[in-house]
Scaffold this active site. Sequence first.
Site, PDB file in Angstrom:
ATOM      1  N   GLU A  36       4.692 -18.873  35.215  1.00  0.00           N
ATOM      2  CA  GLU A  36       3.499 -19.062  34.043  1.00  0.00           C
ATOM      3  C   GLU A  36       2.393 -19.650  34.349  1.00  0.00           C
ATOM      4  O   GLU A  36       2.340 -20.655  35.013  1.00  0.00           O
ATOM      5  CB  GLU A  36       4.016 -19.704  32.875  1.00  0.00           C
ATOM      6  CG  GLU A  36       3.791 -19.229  31.504  1.00  0.00           C
ATOM      7  CD  GLU A  36       4.466 -17.966  31.323  1.00  0.00           C
ATOM      8  OE1 GLU A  36       3.800 -16.900  31.413  1.00  0.00           O
ATOM      9  OE2 GLU A  36       5.590 -17.731  30.803  1.00  0.00           O
ATOM     10  N   GLY A 127       1.322 -11.932  16.968  1.00  0.00           N
ATOM     11  CA  GLY A 127       0.960 -13.158  17.236  1.00  0.00           C
ATOM     12  C   GLY A 127       2.213 -13.957  18.199  1.00  0.00           C
ATOM     13  O   GLY A 127       2.257 -15.307  18.150  1.00  0.00           O
ATOM     14  N   LEU A 130       4.081 -11.713  23.005  1.00  0.00           N
ATOM     15  CA  LEU A 130       5.042 -10.695  23.840  1.00  0.00           C
ATOM     16  C   LEU A 130       4.037  -9.845  24.002  1.00  0.00           C
ATOM     17  O   LEU A 130       4.642  -8.642  24.383  1.00  0.00           O
ATOM     18  CB  LEU A 130       6.095 -10.243  22.901  1.00  0.00           C
ATOM     19  CG  LEU A 130       7.155 -11.325  22.620  1.00  0.00           C
ATOM     20  CD1 LEU A 130       8.205 -10.805  21.646  1.00  0.00           C
ATOM     21  CD2 LEU A 130       7.632 -12.334  23.953  1.00  0.00           C
ATOM     22  N   ASP A 177       0.425  -9.313  32.106  1.00  0.00           N
ATOM     23  CA  ASP A 177       1.106  -8.700  30.991  1.00  0.00           C
ATOM     24  C   ASP A 177       0.638  -7.197  31.273  1.00  0.00           C
ATOM     25  O   ASP A 177       1.654  -6.372  30.877  1.00  0.00           O
ATOM     26  CB  ASP A 177       0.101  -9.136  29.879  1.00  0.00           C
ATOM     27  CG  ASP A 177       0.367 -10.659  29.606  1.00  0.00           C
ATOM     28  OD1 ASP A 177       1.268 -11.139  30.352  1.00  0.00           O
ATOM     29  OD2 ASP A 177      -0.409 -11.445  28.809  1.00  0.00           O
TER      30      ASP A 177
HETATM   31  C1  GLA Z   1      -1.037 -14.749  29.032  1.00  0.00           C
HETATM   32  C2  GLA Z   1      -2.028 -13.752  30.031  1.00  0.00           C
HETATM   33  C3  GLA Z   1      -1.454 -13.669  31.296  1.00  0.00           C
HETATM   34  C4  GLA Z   1      -0.856 -15.071  31.921  1.00  0.00           C
HETATM   35  C5  GLA Z   1       0.040 -15.839  30.948  1.00  0.00           C
HETATM   36  C6  GLA Z   1       0.359 -17.116  31.053  1.00  0.00           C
HETATM   37  O1  GLA Z   1      -0.127 -13.675  28.590  1.00  0.00           O
HETATM   38  O2  GLA Z   1      -2.414 -12.544  29.600  1.00  0.00           O
HETATM   39  O3  GLA Z   1      -2.470 -13.147  32.071  1.00  0.00           O
HETATM   40  O4  GLA Z   1      -1.837 -15.833  32.520  1.00  0.00           O
HETATM   41  O5  GLA Z   1      -0.843 -15.706  29.585  1.00  0.00           O
HETATM   42  O6  GLA Z   1       1.279 -16.893  32.324  1.00  0.00           O
END
Ligand code: GLA
Length: 398
Positions: A36, A127, A130, A177
């Site tokens: 993360e 929100g 996900l 993501d």
């Molecule tokens: C969000 C961002 C990702 C990543 C996460 C944390 O989801 O869109 O790019 O940085 O936070 O890991």
Amino acid sequence: MTVNVSELKEKFQKLFGEEGCIKSFFAPGRVNLIGEHTDYNGGHVFPCALTIGTYGIIRPRNDRKLRLYSVNFDKMGIVESSLDDLTPSEKAGWTNYPKGIMWTFEKRGYHLDRGADILFYGDIPAGSGLSSSASLEVLTGLMLRDTYGFDISMTDLALIGQYSENHFNGMNCGIMDQFASAMGKKDCAIFLDTSTLNYEYAPVKLPDARIVITNSNVKHSLVTSAYNDRRNESESALKALQTVIDIRTLGDLSEKQFEQYKDAIKDPVCRKRAKHAVYENQRTIHAVEALKANDIETFGKLINDSHVSLRDDYETSCEETDILAELAWNVPGVLGSRITGGGFGGCTVSIVKNDSVDLFIRTLDKAYTEKTGIKAEFYVVDIGDGAHALDSYIQEDL
Ligand code: GLA
């Protein structure tokens, strides 16, 4: 809950008329198992695509108009604009995401010569963290690519999504993501090196355990600015380290090197942020090794460590997600639990033994509401495929 795509098509035809060919697509949301806030620090991530996500039905037009409608934002009705007006605005609401993708296509030389009517529907809880926005971006990119016939790889669609979110929507996110939504694979997580975009699919074989997502149903305000702050603090830490060691990103450092050189980072907050980025990257590498060796206990322990680091060093957890993780750690049969995604609310992800899933849900449901007054939601999830077309062209006279 299964989504009835035929119903979405009928709705499309009711709103936009029955003539012409329509095509339907899907792009999933994601859950990150570990890794993360490493994706904009040149580290590794380990997300997987979900079976929930965003659906889109599209028909190109003969003019330059855009007519966009979302079942989720029914109150806004059909939002009309044009390919000649691809600028972000508050008034445009959710349509800033698809419009941002069109803007990025144009910027990259993929010229859209005609507008489109598009219907969207998403079944990712709003929100929840996900990645509903990433799925909307990847979905739009895929729809444009296939409808207008561009030759663009799925990885590039992910990059287009990230670019659009950074430059059109003002969220300085990394690639995780959009990559997970575009490149996901059923029953696998993606071990992605964000500094090279090299990746490997790792089967998530949990013979007697499930992935359970718990939605805290909390989203604290200023998430975008707090996220962008973290990114800036990590960059300051990197700059300070680069005065003493030759590295390109924080992901280049081992824990040992970090301990050796960390005093170059004078600001204690930036030092904590960098510590998380370095250790979390190494944790992710170890976690994937553990998973591959079927050592689920170690995998789960690293997931717990990730939460502690996000809570204490990166400070992207919050009271509610801390409560959920701590409650989970005390339930027998929970192998690991941590906050997932950008943070400041949203969801935790837990690995729970099959025969403990009911106990897990019952315990957290009750205790979380007692402690916070908020009702949590639970999703026992499956890992799905990345974005894809749902059918071939449907002729209206068929
Ligand atoms: C969000 C961002 C990702 C990543 C996460 C944390 O989801 O869109 O790019 O940085 O936070 O890991």
